[in-house]
Design a protein around this motif. Structure first.
Motif, PDB file in Angstrom:
ATOM      1  N   ASN A 119       0.818  -1.204   0.000  1.00  0.00           N
ATOM      2  CA  ASN A 119       0.000   0.000   0.000  1.00  0.00           C
ATOM      3  C   ASN A 119       0.859   1.264   0.000  1.00  0.00           C
ATOM      4  O   ASN A 119       0.443   2.310  -0.515  1.00  0.00           O
ATOM      5  N   PHE A 120       2.040   1.183   0.581  1.00  0.00           N
ATOM      6  CA  PHE A 120       2.964   2.322   0.516  1.00  0.00           C
ATOM      7  C   PHE A 120       3.361   2.589  -0.933  1.00  0.00           C
ATOM      8  O   PHE A 120       3.415   3.744  -1.375  1.00  0.00           O
ATOM      9  N   GLU A 121       3.634   1.528  -1.685  1.00  0.00           N
ATOM     10  CA  GLU A 121       3.970   1.686  -3.098  1.00  0.00           C
ATOM     11  C   GLU A 121       2.794   2.267  -3.877  1.00  0.00           C
ATOM     12  O   GLU A 121       2.975   3.074  -4.794  1.00  0.00           O
ATOM     13  N   LEU A 122       1.573   1.854  -3.490  1.00  0.00           N
ATOM     14  CA  LEU A 122       0.378   2.404  -4.137  1.00  0.00           C
ATOM     15  C   LEU A 122       0.261   3.897  -3.868  1.00  0.00           C
ATOM     16  O   LEU A 122      -0.014   4.688  -4.783  1.00  0.00           O
ATOM     17  N   LEU A 123       0.484   4.301  -2.607  1.00  0.00           N
ATOM     18  CA  LEU A 123       0.464   5.717  -2.259  1.00  0.00           C
ATOM     19  C   LEU A 123       1.553   6.483  -3.006  1.00  0.00           C
ATOM     20  O   LEU A 123       1.314   7.573  -3.542  1.00  0.00           O
ATOM     21  N   ILE A 179      -6.711   6.713   0.787  1.00  0.00           N
ATOM     22  CA  ILE A 179      -6.496   6.201   2.144  1.00  0.00           C
ATOM     23  C   ILE A 179      -7.743   5.483   2.654  1.00  0.00           C
ATOM     24  O   ILE A 179      -7.655   4.475   3.356  1.00  0.00           O
ATOM     25  N   ILE A 180      -8.926   5.997   2.290  1.00  0.00           N
ATOM     26  CA  ILE A 180     -10.166   5.290   2.642  1.00  0.00           C
ATOM     27  C   ILE A 180     -10.164   3.903   2.001  1.00  0.00           C
ATOM     28  O   ILE A 180     -10.512   2.906   2.641  1.00  0.00           O
ATOM     29  N   HIS A 181      -9.733   3.848   0.743  1.00  0.00           N
ATOM     30  CA  HIS A 181      -9.662   2.551   0.039  1.00  0.00           C
ATOM     31  C   HIS A 181      -8.660   1.615   0.731  1.00  0.00           C
ATOM     32  O   HIS A 181      -8.946   0.422   0.923  1.00  0.00           O
ATOM     33  N   ILE A 182      -7.502   2.157   1.114  1.00  0.00           N
ATOM     34  CA  ILE A 182      -6.478   1.339   1.785  1.00  0.00           C
ATOM     35  C   ILE A 182      -6.968   0.862   3.133  1.00  0.00           C
ATOM     36  O   ILE A 182      -6.781  -0.307   3.516  1.00  0.00           O
TER      37      ILE A 182
END
Length: 340
Positions: free
Chosen positions: A181-185, A324-327
């Protein structure tokens, strides 16, 4: 009576302390927040070039210094030139604002007879003129804060460019999300920053050049100045070229040149408006296409928070909020069993 786990109490206290300290730090750096955001923007735009130079054997410090110098010449010098042009011209326009307001008032009186509704009694030309002058002075002020913000921006940018791997390791270590998720952000931030920091200025400059042609065709005084105003207005949703077109229209009417006034208005609405849609479609197709509603809400929120650079980071803030809501939903709710 069931006791609260001491571990939970310590955790809540730590979080409270963390938020309090983060709020205090943010309050202190808020006047210079544009410098921090500017460093992030330039880092996203320059980091690939930095990697290319270091892979060719360049010294990291020399590479970073060269890229920072080029960014100063290509980005900050033109912006400084625009500010100087605006500061010289806007003062003259503001000094004549009372005359313009009287011209508007005279036109409104003509419309009052048609509409049967009183409008002009609510207009105070002197007060509006003073408000415009004060607003212009406050916008063009803040030289010391700007200098400090630019210094902070380049100090941070040098560290970010020369310590890319270390910076990424630190962010992954302290980020409260998984590595995936960090990579997604990280990917989303880079896409949004590139889209807004490149797409918005390119569309605005193109629209400003098209409007400049119209101002020259209709022989408008200070055509370059009004083209710069159109360029700035093009960066703001729902404002667009009207920021420069409407004042020129009103000034032309107040000077008694109806042909010039209506010609500029029609040119702005038809030619510049059409060109804006075509250019925007082409540019956004090459970059990340941000939904217009996100852009609008982002600008409304971003400019009061961050100043002019809020044009870039306002939409980014809205997009990150949704991401962030999605994560959160993906990491913390999908595996929680529902109970009735």
């Amino acid at each position: 009576m069931k006791k609260i786990n001491p571990l939970i109490i310590r955790q809540l206290f730590t979080l409270l302390l963390l938020f309090a300290m983060a709020g205090l730090i943010f309050l202190e750096i808020y006047p210079f927040i544009s410098g921090f955001l500017g460093a992030i923007t330039l880092f996203v735009l320059l980091k690939n070039y930095m990697t290319q130079l270091t892979n060719k054997g360049w010294n990291p410090s020399l590479s970073a210094g060269l890229l920072m110098f080029l960014s100063f010449i290509i980005i900050l010098v033109p912006i400084a030139g625009m500010v100087m042009l605006l500061s010289n011209k806007v003062g003259k326009v503001a000094s004549k604002s009372e005359k313009v307001i009287h011209a508007i008032e005279s036109k409104l009186k003509d419309w009052e007879h048609l509409l049967g509704f009183n409008i002009t009694d609510q207009l105070d030309a002197s007060s509006i003129s003073n408000a415009i002058t004060n607003s212009v002075s406050s916008i063009l002020g803040g030289t010391v804060n700007t200098f400090i913000a630019v210094s902070i921006m380049y100090f941070m940018l040098f560290y970010m460019l020369t310590n890319q791997k270390k910076l990424k390791t630190i962010l992954i270590e302290y980020a409260p999300v998984s590595a995936n998720n960090f990579e997604l952000l990280n990917t989303k931030i880079q896409e949004m920053v590139k889209s807004n920091s490149l797409g918005i200025p390119l569309v605005a400059i193109a629209q400003g050049l098209v409007s400049l042609v119209g101002f020259l065709i209709f022989n408008v005084d200070s055509a370059v100045f009004w083209a710069v105003v159109v360029t700035i207005g093009s960066m703001i949703p729902l404002v667009g070229n009207l920021l420069g077109t409407i004042p020129v229209f009103i000034l032309s009417l107040s000077n008694g040149d109806s042909f010039q006034a209506w010609g500029i208005l029609l040119y702005g609405m038809v030619v510049v408006g059409t060109a804006d849609n075509i250019i925007r479609l082409y540019v956004l197709r090459k970059l990340d296409n941000v939904h217009p509603l996100i852009t609008l809400l982002g600008v409304i929120i971003g400019i009061p928070l961050f100043g002019f650079i809020g044009l870039i980071f306002g939409p980014l803030l809205i997009s990150l909020f949704l991401l962030i809501i999605h994560i959160y939903k993906k990491e913390y709710t999908e595996h929680i069993p529902l109970t009735v």
